[in-house]
Design a protein around this motif. Sequence first.
Motif, short mmCIF file in Angstrom:
data_model
loop_
_atom_site.label_atom_id
_atom_site.label_comp_id
_atom_site.label_asym_id
_atom_site.label_seq_id
_atom_site.Cartn_x
_atom_site.Cartn_y
_atom_site.Cartn_z
N ALA A 19 0.82 -1.25 0.03
CA ALA A 19 -0.26 -0.05 0.08
C ALA A 19 1.20 1.06 0.30
O ALA A 19 0.71 2.16 -0.58
N SER A 20 2.21 1.22 0.27
CA SER A 20 2.45 1.97 1.03
C SER A 20 3.70 2.38 -0.62
O SER A 20 3.43 3.62 -1.18
N THR A 21 4.36 1.51 -0.92
CA THR A 21 4.69 1.59 -1.77
C THR A 21 3.70 2.11 -3.40
O THR A 21 3.50 3.18 -4.19
N MET A 22 2.17 1.77 -3.00
CA MET A 22 1.76 2.14 -4.02
C MET A 22 1.73 3.76 -4.56
O MET A 22 0.81 3.88 -5.08
N LYS A 23 1.05 3.67 -3.53
CA LYS A 23 0.71 5.20 -2.61
C LYS A 23 1.59 5.91 -3.30
O LYS A 23 1.87 7.05 -4.01
N GLN A 27 1.83 6.07 -7.12
CA GLN A 27 0.88 6.94 -7.64
C GLN A 27 1.23 8.42 -7.82
O GLN A 27 0.96 9.46 -8.68
N LYS A 28 1.69 8.53 -7.48
CA LYS A 28 2.60 10.07 -6.95
C LYS A 28 3.56 10.21 -8.20
O LYS A 28 3.51 11.70 -8.72
N TRP A 29 3.89 9.44 -8.16
CA TRP A 29 4.77 9.32 -9.60
C TRP A 29 4.54 9.79 -10.86
O TRP A 29 4.58 10.25 -11.50
N ARG A 64 4.89 12.34 -13.65
CA ARG A 64 4.72 11.83 -15.19
C ARG A 64 3.81 12.88 -15.82
O ARG A 64 4.22 13.14 -16.76
N GLY A 65 2.75 12.51 -15.48
CA GLY A 65 2.00 13.18 -16.17
C GLY A 65 1.47 12.77 -17.45
O GLY A 65 1.15 14.54 -18.41
N MET A 87 7.71 -3.74 -7.42
CA MET A 87 6.86 -2.39 -8.03
C MET A 87 7.46 -1.57 -9.11
O MET A 87 6.82 -1.60 -9.74
N ILE A 88 9.07 -1.51 -7.77
CA ILE A 88 8.88 -0.31 -9.22
C ILE A 88 9.66 -0.80 -10.78
O ILE A 88 8.57 0.17 -12.14
N ILE A 89 10.11 -1.80 -10.96
CA ILE A 89 10.75 -2.19 -12.52
C ILE A 89 9.80 -3.24 -12.60
O ILE A 89 9.67 -3.07 -14.49
#
Length: 435
Positions: A150-154, A157-159, A163-164, A399-401
């Motif tokens: 959940a923390s990583t997901m958050k 989402q911010k990233w 990226r926009g 999760m990042i890669i």
Amino acid sequence: LIWVPLQIQHHFRSQGITGPGYRPFLGNSAEIRRRMIGEAESRPISAFTHDVVSRSIPHYYNWSTAYGKTFLYWFGPRPRLAVSDPDMIKEVLLNTGGSFEKIPFNPLSGLLWGRGLVGLAGEKWAVHRRIAALAFNMERVKGWVPEMVASTMKMLQKWEEERGGRDEFELEVNKELHDLSADIISRTAFGSSFEEGKRIFELIDRQTSLVLQALRSVYIPGFRNQDGVEERLGVEEVIDECKTFYFAGRDTTANLLTWALLLLALHQEWQTKAREEVFSICRECEVPTAENINEFKIVSMILNETLRLYPTAVALMRQTSKRVKLGTLDVPANTQLYLAMMAVHHDTELWGADANEFNPMRFTEARKHFAAFFPFGLGAKICVGQNLAVVEAKIVLAMIIRRYYLSVSPSYVHAPTQYVTLQPQHGAHIILRRV
Ligand code: HEM
């Protein structure tokens, strides 16, 4: 301040151990700080190589080159023996006879750490250690996986907002990963989140007594000892341990993840291998689960190789409580020992000619020496948060890669530096592109 150090120096010299020589009052501290570290930090490494010992621990590098792997230098009036022989390191860290102790904190650091696990000794340490080991055992840590996800997901989402809609964007990931690591410790060990806890952490950072009121949701279990008596920590002690976990756990894990991302951004072939592994393991479930943590073999090898080349703890310290034999050396009481973890991890005699290369495959082979690799320490005082750190690192990296291709930004300047932990001096600038 003069006679005793000279005697000690002579004692070591007669055993073949030399060094930069004692200077009254300050010892070699000023030389280390001003000349060696100052000089090293003023220059980045020109290319992104992993031959970083000379920049990260310049005093060890310069003096071991001049005087040999084991040498004597001076921290103020205190003798400090630098050691990078794995047999000697093993002897120190596995000793159970009380010959080698942690170095007591000075009063200022004592305020921060003194009454927590890192600063305690003797029976008090043993009680705290049993309770902390229970709080961070693998079963409990696995139970925290949904919180970590959940923390990583958050964060991701911010990233995405950052990226926009662009194909790719640049991010300084070190800061992001510090916030993430703080968030995960707060959710897991303290039961709150970083946003809620931000004020708490600011207060802890400034050492105010308001911490008490703020850490109400702490959960640290009691522990039933061999005689069936329950051992519990008092509120103050729990608070001290929370500060300890926060400080010992946040920067270390955040920097491990930072170096791992930088290394994968540089070594694209390993990034691809790791991503393939993540996709094959997390086929049905979008995100990692507690059940598949052990299946991440390549990710584990990458994390180990990261901790070998860029060990966040850099070096461990001990001091002799009495006159002891260490290897063949006769070491007087109250000699400090600088166990040069980073130098051991880069030693070509232990790791081969390619010791400064990134090659996670080396972790498929049996290690040459038990103490050739000890990023979490060894023996009774081995890192109590290791399970949390490793599980967290696997999940976050996976999760990042899974979501982004990584490459090193042209604005990244390679400058590993020791500021308590090993960190990138000018940040970790990475370019991310959506998978
Ligand atoms: C990559 C992450 C981490 C690394 C590389 C690391 C490294 C280490 C090392 C080398 C030691 C041994 C120090 C010594 O022998 O003098 C240690 C001890 C310790 N670590 Fe970690 N650590 C990490 C993460 C964590 C986390 C997440 C926590 C807690 C939440 C934690 C809490 C502690 C504590 C309390 C001790 C003292 C243990 C004792 O004295 O009994 N660490 N760590």
